[in-house]
Design an enzyme around this catalytic site. Structure first.
Site, PDB file in Angstrom:
ATOM      1  N   GLU A   1       0.813  -1.221   0.000  1.00 33.53           N
ATOM      2  CA  GLU A   1       0.000   0.000   0.000  1.00 33.53           C
ATOM      3  C   GLU A   1       0.847   1.273   0.000  1.00 33.53           C
ATOM      4  OE1 GLU A   1      -2.808  -0.430   3.220  1.00 33.53           O
ATOM      5  OE2 GLU A   1      -3.604  -2.301   2.404  1.00 33.53           O
TER       6      GLU A   1
ATOM      7  N   ASN B   1       2.122  -4.927  -3.316  1.00 36.21           N
ATOM      8  CA  ASN B   1       0.716  -5.259  -3.075  1.00 36.21           C
ATOM      9  C   ASN B   1      -0.063  -3.988  -2.755  1.00 36.21           C
ATOM     10  OD1 ASN B   1      -1.296  -7.396  -2.603  1.00 36.21           O
ATOM     11  ND2 ASN B   1      -1.205  -6.787  -0.460  1.00 36.21           N
TER      12      ASN B   1
ATOM     13  N   HIS C   1     -10.369  -6.199  -2.328  1.00 37.12           N
ATOM     14  CA  HIS C   1     -11.424  -5.945  -1.336  1.00 37.12           C
ATOM     15  C   HIS C   1     -12.566  -5.211  -2.053  1.00 37.12           C
ATOM     16  CE1 HIS C   1      -8.935  -7.392   1.880  1.00 37.12           C
ATOM     17  NE2 HIS C   1      -7.976  -6.515   1.598  1.00 37.12           N
TER      18      HIS C   1
ATOM     19  N   GLU D   1      -6.011 -10.761  -1.577  1.00 41.04           N
ATOM     20  CA  GLU D   1      -6.823 -10.566  -0.368  1.00 41.04           C
ATOM     21  C   GLU D   1      -8.300 -10.452  -0.718  1.00 41.04           C
ATOM     22  OE1 GLU D   1      -5.344  -7.354   2.082  1.00 41.04           O
ATOM     23  OE2 GLU D   1      -3.260  -7.718   1.477  1.00 41.04           O
TER      24      GLU D   1
ATOM     25  N   ASP E   1     -12.106 -10.425  -0.907  1.00 39.89           N
ATOM     26  CA  ASP E   1     -13.391 -10.579  -0.227  1.00 39.89           C
ATOM     27  C   ASP E   1     -14.369  -9.606  -0.885  1.00 39.89           C
ATOM     28  OD1 ASP E   1     -12.659  -8.093   0.972  1.00 39.89           O
ATOM     29  OD2 ASP E   1     -12.000  -9.088   2.793  1.00 39.89           O
TER      30      ASP E   1
END
Length: 537
Positions: free
Chosen positions: A144, A185, A221, A250, A252
């Site tokens: 990030e 990432n 996300h 990641e 979801d």
């Protein structure tokens, strides 16, 4: 040279666990695991063992867990994850070495020289501990580094060390393990937008400098209420073309609670779309879901009123999203050729000079791939431009032209790409625009390469004497050029003419005020032309 990351491709039975179907495609399917339930709950442990071929420590490998005090390392949680994976023939992706969050205060307060030394020592110790362990095959080295606009995040790392900390971190990781795959990432980089383009430019620059960036992680996300990034596959491919591996790290997909059947269906479609995108890109190694049961999800604590983001519910029961992931890996959805039913006739409301809300009766889908959403078109002759997309049976259209009649219709689409028949037409007329309004647009080429370029910003300025509530910019792409993505505006094409309409949040401009949007284009190799002649209304 890298250690082998994937098991050899093998055949899989239709009802096999996720990991078998993923292996048959030469991919991994992973989950982030928490040490507490892994130790204490049999159902959690059994699913983690059976379904997944790759695991990521949700928190146990982060800095606050591994080095809470300077020079005092604690690997108990990290070792538990690695040992579990070793016992179950799984591979571990290390997460994460350098991040602005979950890093102890003692690091944040250091001066430049001491901070750089602490970073290099932390990476050396953490990566070095597992360098000879064949189970740990990859790391998120930096996490990030951008803000949501694609600028460097002004974290304590950046403020103290400048951008050089990124290259230094990768070099330290390579020195600690010559075989591990090293990743950068971030979130909100799944589709082509300003942030993902900034990531693309950074990775390209680092690799040109010889910095060992081996892969790019798209966190994933997502939320069903914000729509799906339809250019995710294209985005993955452009990174792959840089020579890096890509992966979803990641995943979801949250929803506004309470959960219902329609939301489950949309969520399942989104999961399927992500898996299908990875399946279609050779350099995509696999997909990791950020957890697997709603019982242990970070979402409700972070996003008020949202949840149910994973593929198992709180009672470890498989949700439609599990089936979607399973079938996408197994190839079960490719035979769907049945389009959704025709949507109801749209009804217009809240019509202004530049916007209108449309609502219609929802479609249903019986083909097996699930209802993915709706496309809204304007009827205006031989070619009907698409005005927008929605994941629900309503849409707020923005960037419309004042005092203009619109005839619109809706088509439903499913997860396999089938489109329904056209709905009946709805007709409405926008109100007159404000007196004294006007606008101007200027585009700047930010970056070019052999077969493409990014134009950012296209600055839109209210050049009139009163506020405007919407704008439309038109420009022409050179012959052979194709729009690849856009951000902060809704773009439609008719031949080589592109029409950009404001998003819902940047249409209102006071006199003299400005906003901006951007877009990316592919073009024939060797062609150096770019668009010109932007007009604004």
């Amino acid at each position: 040279m890298f250690v082998a990351f994937l098991l050899p491709a093998t055949s899989a039975q239709a009802s096999a666990p996720l990991r078998e179907h993923a292996a048959a495609r030469g991919k991994f399917i992973g989950a982030a695991l928490a040490t507490g339930p892994l130790s204490n709950e049999t159902s959690y442990r059994n699913i983690a063992t059976t379904e997944f071929s790759q695991v990521t420590a949700e928190n146990a490998m982060k800095w606050d867990a591994t080095e809470p005090s300077q020079g005092q390392f604690n690997f108990s949680g990290a070792d538990a994850i690695v040992n579990f994976a070793t016992q179950n023939n799984q591979q571990v992706h290390g997460h994460t070495l350098v991040w602005h969050s979950q890093t102890p205060g003692w690091v944040q307060g250091l001066g430049a020289t001491a901070m750089r030394t602490a970073m290099q020592n932390h990476i050396s110790q953490v990566v070095g501990r597992y360098a000879s362990n064949a189970t740990v095959v990859s790391w998120d080295v930096v996490n990030e580094v951008f803000d949501d606009n694609g600028n460097m995040r002004t974290s304590f790392w950046y403020n103290t060390l400048g951008q050089s900390y990124i290259a230094d971190a990768f070099r330290a990781a390579r020195a600690a393990d010559s075989n591990a795959r090293l990743c950068i990432n971030d979130y909100n980089v799944e589709g082509i937008n300003a942030k993902s383009t900034a990531m693309y430019n950074l990775v390209s620059s680092l690799r040109q400098q010889g910095v060992p960036v081996d892969c790019v992680g798209f966190q994933g996300h997502l939320a069903i209420q914000y729509g799906f990034p339809g250019d995710i596959q294209q985005n993955m491919q452009r990174f792959a073309d840089l020579g890096v591996q890509v992966r979803v790290t990641e995943l979801d997909i949250r929803m506004q609670m309470p959960r219902d059947t329609a939301k489950d269906t949309t969520q399942a479609t989104y999961y399927r779309n992500v898996i299908n995108a990875c399946n279609a890109v050779t350099a995509c190694a696999g997909v990791t879901i950020w957890g697997f049961t709603d019982k242990y999800s970070w979402v409700p604590d972070t996003f008020s009123g949202q949840g149910a983001a994973l593929i198992y519910d709180e009672n470890y029961q498989q949700k439609p999203s599990y089936t979607a992931v399973h079938d996408a890996l197994a190839g079960g959805s490719s035979s769907d050729t049945t389009p959704p039913t025709t949507p109801g006739t749209p009804t217009s409301s809240s019509v202004t000079s530049n916007s209108a809300t449309l609502t219609w009766t929802a479609s249903t889908d019986s083909g097996g791939s699930g209802l993915a959403g709706y496309n809204v078109y304007r009827e205006q002759g031989a070619t009907d431009p698409q005005l927008g997309q929605s994941s629900t049976n309503s849409i707020n259209l923005t960037g419309l032209t004042p005092n203009t009649q619109y005839q619109v219709y809706v088509r439903a689409r499913d997860g396999a790409g089938n489109l329904s028949a056209n709905s009946a037409l709805a007709t409405f007329t926008t109100q007159s625009g404000p007196v004294g309004g006007g606008c101007a647009a200027v585009g700047t080429v930010q970056n070019q390469w052999n077969n493409g370029y990014v134009v950012q910003p296209v600055t839109v300025t209210n050049s009139g004497s009163s506020a405007i509530t919407g704008w439309t910019v038109t420009f022409t792409l050179p012959a052979g050029h194709t729009l690849a993505g856009s951000w902060n505006a809704t773009l439609t094409t008719s031949g080589q003419t592109v029409t950009a309409r404001n998003a819902g949040y940047n249409g209102n401009l006071a006199a003299g005020a400005s906003t901006s949007f951007g877009f990316q284009v592919t073009r024939p190799s060797g062609d150096t032309q770019t668009p010109s002649g932007y007009t604004c209304a």
